[in-house]
Design a protein around this motif. Sequence first.
Motif, mmCIF file in Angstrom:
data_model
loop_
_atom_site.group_PDB
_atom_site.id
_atom_site.type_symbol
_atom_site.label_atom_id
_atom_site.label_comp_id
_atom_site.label_asym_id
_atom_site.label_seq_id
_atom_site.Cartn_x
_atom_site.Cartn_y
_atom_site.Cartn_z
ATOM 1 N N UNK A 31 -32.469 35.364 0.284
ATOM 2 C CA UNK A 31 -33.336 35.858 1.355
ATOM 3 C C UNK A 31 -34.700 35.169 1.337
ATOM 4 N N UNK A 32 -35.273 35.001 0.160
ATOM 5 C CA UNK A 32 -36.562 34.305 0.065
ATOM 6 C C UNK A 32 -36.424 32.861 0.550
ATOM 7 N N UNK A 33 -35.333 32.206 0.165
ATOM 8 C CA UNK A 33 -35.099 30.823 0.596
ATOM 9 C C UNK A 33 -34.998 30.734 2.116
ATOM 10 N N UNK A 34 -34.229 31.639 2.719
ATOM 11 C CA UNK A 34 -34.070 31.616 4.185
ATOM 12 C C UNK A 34 -35.406 31.878 4.871
ATOM 13 N N UNK A 35 -36.173 32.848 4.361
ATOM 14 C CA UNK A 35 -37.482 33.162 4.935
ATOM 15 C C UNK A 35 -38.380 31.927 4.924
ATOM 16 N N UNK A 36 -38.424 31.210 3.801
ATOM 17 C CA UNK A 36 -39.276 30.028 3.688
ATOM 18 C C UNK A 36 -38.816 28.907 4.616
ATOM 19 N N UNK A 37 -37.509 28.682 4.675
ATOM 20 C CA UNK A 37 -36.975 27.633 5.552
ATOM 21 C C UNK A 37 -37.245 27.978 7.018
ATOM 22 N N UNK A 81 -43.793 22.056 5.720
ATOM 23 C CA UNK A 81 -42.920 21.167 4.944
ATOM 24 C C UNK A 81 -42.706 21.716 3.542
ATOM 25 N N UNK A 82 -43.797 22.197 2.929
ATOM 26 C CA UNK A 82 -43.721 22.738 1.572
ATOM 27 C C UNK A 82 -42.804 23.956 1.532
ATOM 28 N N UNK A 83 -42.928 24.838 2.536
ATOM 29 C CA UNK A 83 -42.089 26.032 2.588
ATOM 30 C C UNK A 83 -40.616 25.666 2.701
ATOM 31 N N UNK A 84 -40.305 24.701 3.577
ATOM 32 C CA UNK A 84 -38.916 24.252 3.731
ATOM 33 C C UNK A 84 -38.399 23.688 2.418
ATOM 34 N N UNK A 85 -39.186 22.858 1.770
ATOM 35 C CA UNK A 85 -38.761 22.207 0.525
ATOM 36 C C UNK A 85 -38.540 23.218 -0.590
ATOM 37 N N UNK A 86 -39.437 24.211 -0.707
ATOM 38 C CA UNK A 86 -39.263 25.245 -1.728
ATOM 39 C C UNK A 86 -38.012 26.071 -1.429
ATOM 40 N N UNK A 87 -37.798 26.403 -0.153
ATOM 41 C CA UNK A 87 -36.605 27.153 0.220
ATOM 42 C C UNK A 87 -35.326 26.419 -0.136
ATOM 43 N N UNK A 88 -35.266 25.141 0.210
ATOM 44 C CA UNK A 88 -34.091 24.330 -0.130
ATOM 45 C C UNK A 88 -33.963 24.198 -1.649
ATOM 46 N N UNK A 90 -34.850 26.360 -3.914
ATOM 47 C CA UNK A 90 -34.305 27.608 -4.443
ATOM 48 C C UNK A 90 -32.787 27.634 -4.284
ATOM 49 N N UNK A 91 -32.295 27.199 -3.123
ATOM 50 C CA UNK A 91 -30.848 27.193 -2.888
ATOM 51 C C UNK A 91 -30.124 26.242 -3.834
ATOM 52 N N UNK A 92 -30.784 25.135 -4.192
ATOM 53 C CA UNK A 92 -30.165 24.149 -5.081
ATOM 54 C C UNK A 92 -30.228 24.598 -6.536
ATOM 55 N N UNK A 93 -31.426 24.973 -6.989
ATOM 56 C CA UNK A 93 -31.634 25.306 -8.403
ATOM 57 C C UNK A 93 -30.995 26.646 -8.770
ATOM 58 N N UNK A 94 -31.121 27.621 -7.867
ATOM 59 C CA UNK A 94 -30.575 28.956 -8.139
ATOM 60 C C UNK A 94 -29.351 29.226 -7.279
ATOM 61 N N UNK A 95 -28.507 28.207 -7.143
ATOM 62 C CA UNK A 95 -27.356 28.298 -6.252
ATOM 63 C C UNK A 95 -26.450 29.488 -6.563
ATOM 64 N N UNK A 96 -26.124 29.666 -7.835
ATOM 65 C CA UNK A 96 -25.204 30.746 -8.210
ATOM 66 C C UNK A 96 -25.822 32.113 -7.963
ATOM 67 N N UNK A 97 -27.122 32.242 -8.236
ATOM 68 C CA UNK A 97 -27.785 33.528 -8.018
ATOM 69 C C UNK A 97 -27.970 33.797 -6.527
#
Length: 204
Positions: free
Chosen positions: A93-99, A178-185, A187-194
């Motif tokens: 949810x945090x990732x989607x919000x940032x993206x 740009x920073x928000x999009x990058x952090x969101x993406x 999160x999806x990559x680094x914490x993919x399983x979570x």
Amino acid sequence: MSLKKAYLYIFIVLLIDQISKVYIKTNFFLNEEVKVFEWFRIHFIENEGMAWGAEIPGDYGKIILTVFRIFAVFGIAWWLQDSIKKNSSKYLLVAIVLIFAGALGNIIDSVFYGVIFDDSYHQVATIFAEEPYGTWFHGEVVDMFYFPFIVDYPMPEWVPFIGGKPFTFFNAIFNVADFAISVGVGILIVFNKKAFGENHLLAK
């Protein structure tokens, strides 16, 4: 995370993004730079493309990109609502919000800035200008954050492709969106399983 809380977070990111862009646009002329530290500078540029300055070439590249962004934002909005209904992971949810907030922030530049600002060439732009620099959907995205950790380092001749040339790291100039999009993406990559796992559902 509730939908109201998600909208609040999106609003906060958008507010920070737009305040920083309007401030830069109305206080800096194009390519003006302020050195905060040797490794951190405020450097005002504009681009017609995607995050981090990427572009789609061609006469209709800008309008294609803007329309694509608008459709993408609608898709991300649906993804956010669906994920909240399904009680998805907070990581997701945090990732989607940032993206979502980042994409919407750059859309605002693309859709509106061309008709509310005059240009920034050799002058500081005026908001709600009588003679704006562009048209609807043809605004340019404002970027300003520059972190050149290594500047013009002479690369050894033996290094492939860039040997013998001056090397700068990190050379991208970006904005809050740009920073928000990058952090969101990220999160999806680094914490993919979570983010996409179902353990949080099973535990409830």
